[in-house]
Design an enzyme around this catalytic site. Structure first.
Site, PDB file in Angstrom:
ATOM      1  N   LYS B 153       0.842  -1.204   0.000  1.00 38.83           N
ATOM      2  CA  LYS B 153       0.000   0.000   0.000  1.00 38.83           C
ATOM      3  C   LYS B 153       0.881   1.259   0.000  1.00 38.83           C
ATOM      4  CE  LYS B 153      -2.319   0.759   3.715  1.00 38.83           C
ATOM      5  NZ  LYS B 153      -3.063   0.201   4.852  1.00 38.83           N
ATOM      6  N   GLU B 179      -3.398   6.052  12.618  1.00 37.26           N
ATOM      7  CA  GLU B 179      -2.659   4.800  12.402  1.00 37.26           C
ATOM      8  C   GLU B 179      -1.420   4.785  13.300  1.00 37.26           C
ATOM      9  OE1 GLU B 179      -3.247   2.018  10.767  1.00 37.26           O
ATOM     10  OE2 GLU B 179      -5.208   2.629  10.031  1.00 37.26           O
ATOM     11  N   ARG B 180      -0.620   3.744  13.143  1.00 43.89           N
ATOM     12  CA  ARG B 180       0.535   3.598  14.032  1.00 43.89           C
ATOM     13  C   ARG B 180       1.586   4.682  13.777  1.00 43.89           C
ATOM     14  NH1 ARG B 180      -0.993  -0.831  11.707  1.00 43.89           N
ATOM     15  NH2 ARG B 180      -1.964  -2.460  12.969  1.00 43.89           N
TER      16      ARG B 180
END
Lengths: 302, 450
Positions: B153, B179-180
């Site tokens: 991705k 997200e992380r």
């Protein structure tokens, strides 16, 4: 994306049915293979018996029999190639091997010219009719007695020979071996007193039970006295015709036996593959089912 | 006159001002002592407002002084922000120094009105064969990107950034939402390595941030994109990773503010919030913002309100598949599950449409035949089916492409394939012109005869 559980269920059902079918086909093919092998077992002693008589007569009446192989073939005739393929497929790479061998024969040995093609089996007909013009073909033969097929073929070849249309006959067929079968092209016509023994040696399956079988020339044995009716030449011709028919019959039987053998293995493999896919699909279904249960529980708890 | 904190519950802070000094909705308030920003979400009574903190509220106490800024949340804009990494309220977080004396734009704005919008549908050429051919991206459109971890991705996003910079000299904005943090760091490093960082501005409100910060990051990203569209008149790419986290943050904000939850526990204003964000991503007469939005689908359930509401805004869907990645085909885009509304002869033209549909047909048929091949072997297929299988395999391989940003990993030179060439090449393939070539001739190639 998510597949619906109904779709998965349908697939599992289909795979179940498929497994049943492949199992049955595999068993039927195994029985048919044995049946064909039994006929081969019965024919081979007959071939030897005919050959024995043939050689005894030649030995005893060399002068009278000298002319028998001197029958001239039309040198302007073509090469006839007879190919035995399957009717319904479901036989792994069987047909592909046969087709490849035939094309090799046509391209390399015969230089793509001067040949006639006779096909036995629907798959072969479908494949070759796009490439070449077919002289003759038989299909849906798997359900017919191989003896009848051999008789038809024998008659047709005789007509072509009598009309002088062919000079050589090649047979692309499968020869049973210890580990399965090999596909080879075999020149079965013309033959003479020397090559006929060699030809018979080639058509015998290369399996354990025939491993040590060798034709013993009756030369040194006591020769029987024969009375020929109406004459020696006609009798020998009939003998030779019968021998040629038996050769054709054996070749067809052996090809069909190889086909059944391949089908047995292919169906067994297909059954195993279907089982693997089914197990995977069942797992997928269970996961989906569990997911739905969890979702419903979460909804209830909310 | 400054206000005072009267209540703190988690990140929800109530502040009291004088009645005639009530802050307006979405105004940013500053707690100078902690250098902490609050955003006014609702007015409880004259002078009393309920706010959400943009950072952790540890150390706050009742009676603490709060200043009004009389401004909404804003982010710095301009060419200076290119190559920089910001947080939700516009501070740089990349150790490259502060941005001084720079124009700031408010992050909460209405979507461009009808007159400003450009209704013309234009295709944005990405130079990536599989995308251009089967799921053409509309300029100013929204593309949903589905894909788990490790399917490529990030590399795909970086290649898109690279190609847009290469073809259109355009800029890209990357908004990391919920997200992380580690992934954000990796992305920055990879972008620096591949050299695309100078055309990108990154803005992060990751998992460690409070809900309000995460929620506003997506808007801040859009604001940056709007600047480049409206002022620099560029075609801009906006990447939002991950749009589901934006919804999740909105849901948390909603719960914190005491709104009753709606279906499946989501906020009642779900559709409004997504609409507010998505409607700002648009083409105007000045330029376009094309967005690529990574979408996490909870429990693979696309009927979940979050992805379902997002879907209605999307023009194209790109699905990255693990199965294809396992075959070594990159980009691992699933050509059958991905789609685009631009796949219409009126938009892309008859030739392109016919080729794309034929390719899909062949791949679909191959998919159906796969089970038969797995069970009975390829020999059992008819000649026509075999031809389909051989062509489908070649198509599958030909949909792979060497990426510029992955040159250091693959050792293959990146390729940009123009749309016309892509159509011609695939037309040749389906017409059988390449039947004599082997599958390997198509693997990781720009075009076959290069």
């Amino acid at each position: 994306m998510k597949v619906s559980s109904q779709k998965i269920k349908k697939k599992i059902k289909f795979l179940n049915n498929f497994q049943k079918i492949t199992k049955s086909v595999s068993l039927i093919s195994a029985v048919r293979f044995q049946k064909k092998l039994t006929v081969v077992r019965r024919i081979i002693p007959n071939i030897f018996y005919f050959l024995n008589i043939f050689y005894s007569i030649i030995e005893k009446y060399p002068e009278e029999t000298k002319m028998i192989f001197e029958k001239k073939v039309n040198e302007k005739g073509k090469n006839l190639i007879i190919v035995v393929s399957s009717d319904r497929g479901l036989s792994g790479s069987f047909d592909q091997l046969i087709f490849k061998k035939t094309r090799d024969l046509i391209d390399s040995e015969l230089n793509n010219e001067n040949f006639l093609l006779g096909i036995i089996g629907q798959k072969g007909v479908n494949y070759f009719k796009k490439l070449y013009q077919l002289e003759f073909f038989f299909y849906k033969f798997e359900n017919f007695l191989p003896e009848n097929l051999a008789r038809e073929l024998f008659n047709y070849i005789n007509v072509l020979l009598n009309r002088g249309k062919i000079k050589n006959i090649y047979f692309v067929r499968s020869n049973l071996t210890f580990s399965g079968f090999i596909v080879e092209s075999l020149k079965i016509f013309p033959y003479d007193i020397k090559t006929i023994e060699e030809l018979i040696d080639k058509i015998i399956p290369k399996m354990k039970e025939w491993e040590k079988l060798k034709f013993e020339s009756p030369i040194k044995k006591n020769l029987t006295d024969y009375i020929f009716e109406p004459n020696i030449r006609l009798t020998l011709n009939v003998l030779l015709r019968n021998l040629f028919f038996l050769i054709l019959y054996t070749l067809i039987l052996e090809s069909q036996a190889a086909l059944e053998l391949t089908r047995t293995i292919t169906m067994k493999r297909a059954n195993e593959n279907a089982k693997k896919i089914k197990n995977k699909t069942i797992l997928e279904y269970n996961k989906l089912r569990q997911e739905k249960i969890t979702e419903e529980l979460i909804d209830l708890l909310r | 006159m400054n206000g005072k904190i009267i209540q703190i519950i988690g990140t929800v802070v109530d502040v009291e001002f004088e009645e005639d000094n009530t802050p307006f909705i979405y105004e940013v308030l500053l707690i100078k002592e902690k250098n902490l920003l609050l955003e006014v979400e609702s007015i409880l009574s004259p002078g009393r407002v309920r706010c959400l903190a943009f950072e952790n509220t540890d150390g706050l106490y009742r009676g603490m002084e709060v200043e009004r800024t009389k401004k909404k949340l804003s982010v710095p804009v301009g060419l200076e922000v290119l190559g920089r990494t910001l947080n939700t309220y516009g501070e740089t977080i990349d150790n490259k120094g502060k941005l001084n004396n720079i124009e700031r734009w408010e992050v909460i704005k209405p979507a461009p009105n009808f007159e400003k919008q450009n209704p013309k549908i234009e295709i944005l050429e990405t130079g990536i064969k599989v995308i251009d051919l089967l799921m053409p991206v509309i300029k100013g459109g929204k593309v949903g990107l589905f894909g788990g971890a490790g399917v490529g991705k990030t590399v795909l996003l970086m290649e898109l950034i690279h190609n847009i910079a290469y073809k259109y000299q355009g800029y890209s904005i990357f908004a990391g939402v919920g997200e992380r943090t580690r992934e954000g760091n990796e992305l920055i490093l990879e972008m620096e390595e591949s050299g695309v960082i100078n055309n990108v501005t990154m803005i992060f409100g990751q998992m460690n941030e409070v809900p309000a910060a995460r929620f506003r990051t997506a808007f801040a990203g859009v604001t940056l994109a709007e600047y480049f569209r409206d002022k620099e008149k560029k075609d801009v790419l906006l990447f939002i990773d991950n749009i589901f986290r934006f919804v999740q943050a909105g849901s948390e904000v909603s719960s914190l503010l005491g709104r009753s939850p709606s279906a499946v526990g989501y906020q009642p204003t779900l559709a409004t919030e997504i609409g507010m964000l998505q409607e700002r991503i648009n083409s105007t007469s000045d330029g376009s913002i094309t967005s690529f939005e990574a979408i996490y689908v909870p429990a693979d359930d696309i009927t979940d309100p979050a992805p379902a509401t997002t879907f209605s805004h999307l023009d194209s869907t790109i699905v990255l598949s693990r199965e294809i990645a396992e075959l070594g085909i990159y980009p691992a885009i699933d050509p059958l599950q991905s789609n685009s509304i631009a796949l219409d002869p009126k938009i892309i033209g008859d030739k392109h449409y016919k080729v794309a549909i034929e390719i899909q047909k062949i791949l679909q048929k191959y998919q159906e035949l796969k089970d038969i091949i797995a069970i009975l072997g390829i020999d059992e297929l008819s000649d026509d089916d075999k031809l389909i299988v051989y062509r489908a395999r070649k198509i599958q391989k030909y949909l792979s492409q060497p990426f510029f940003v992955a040159e250091s990993y693959t050792g293959r030179e990146g390729k940009y394939v123009e749309l016309n060439n892509t159509i011609i090449e695939f037309e040749k393939l389906i017409n059988g012109d390449y039947d004599n070539l082997s599958e390997d001739d198509f693997y990781m190639k720009g075009i076959v005869n290069e």
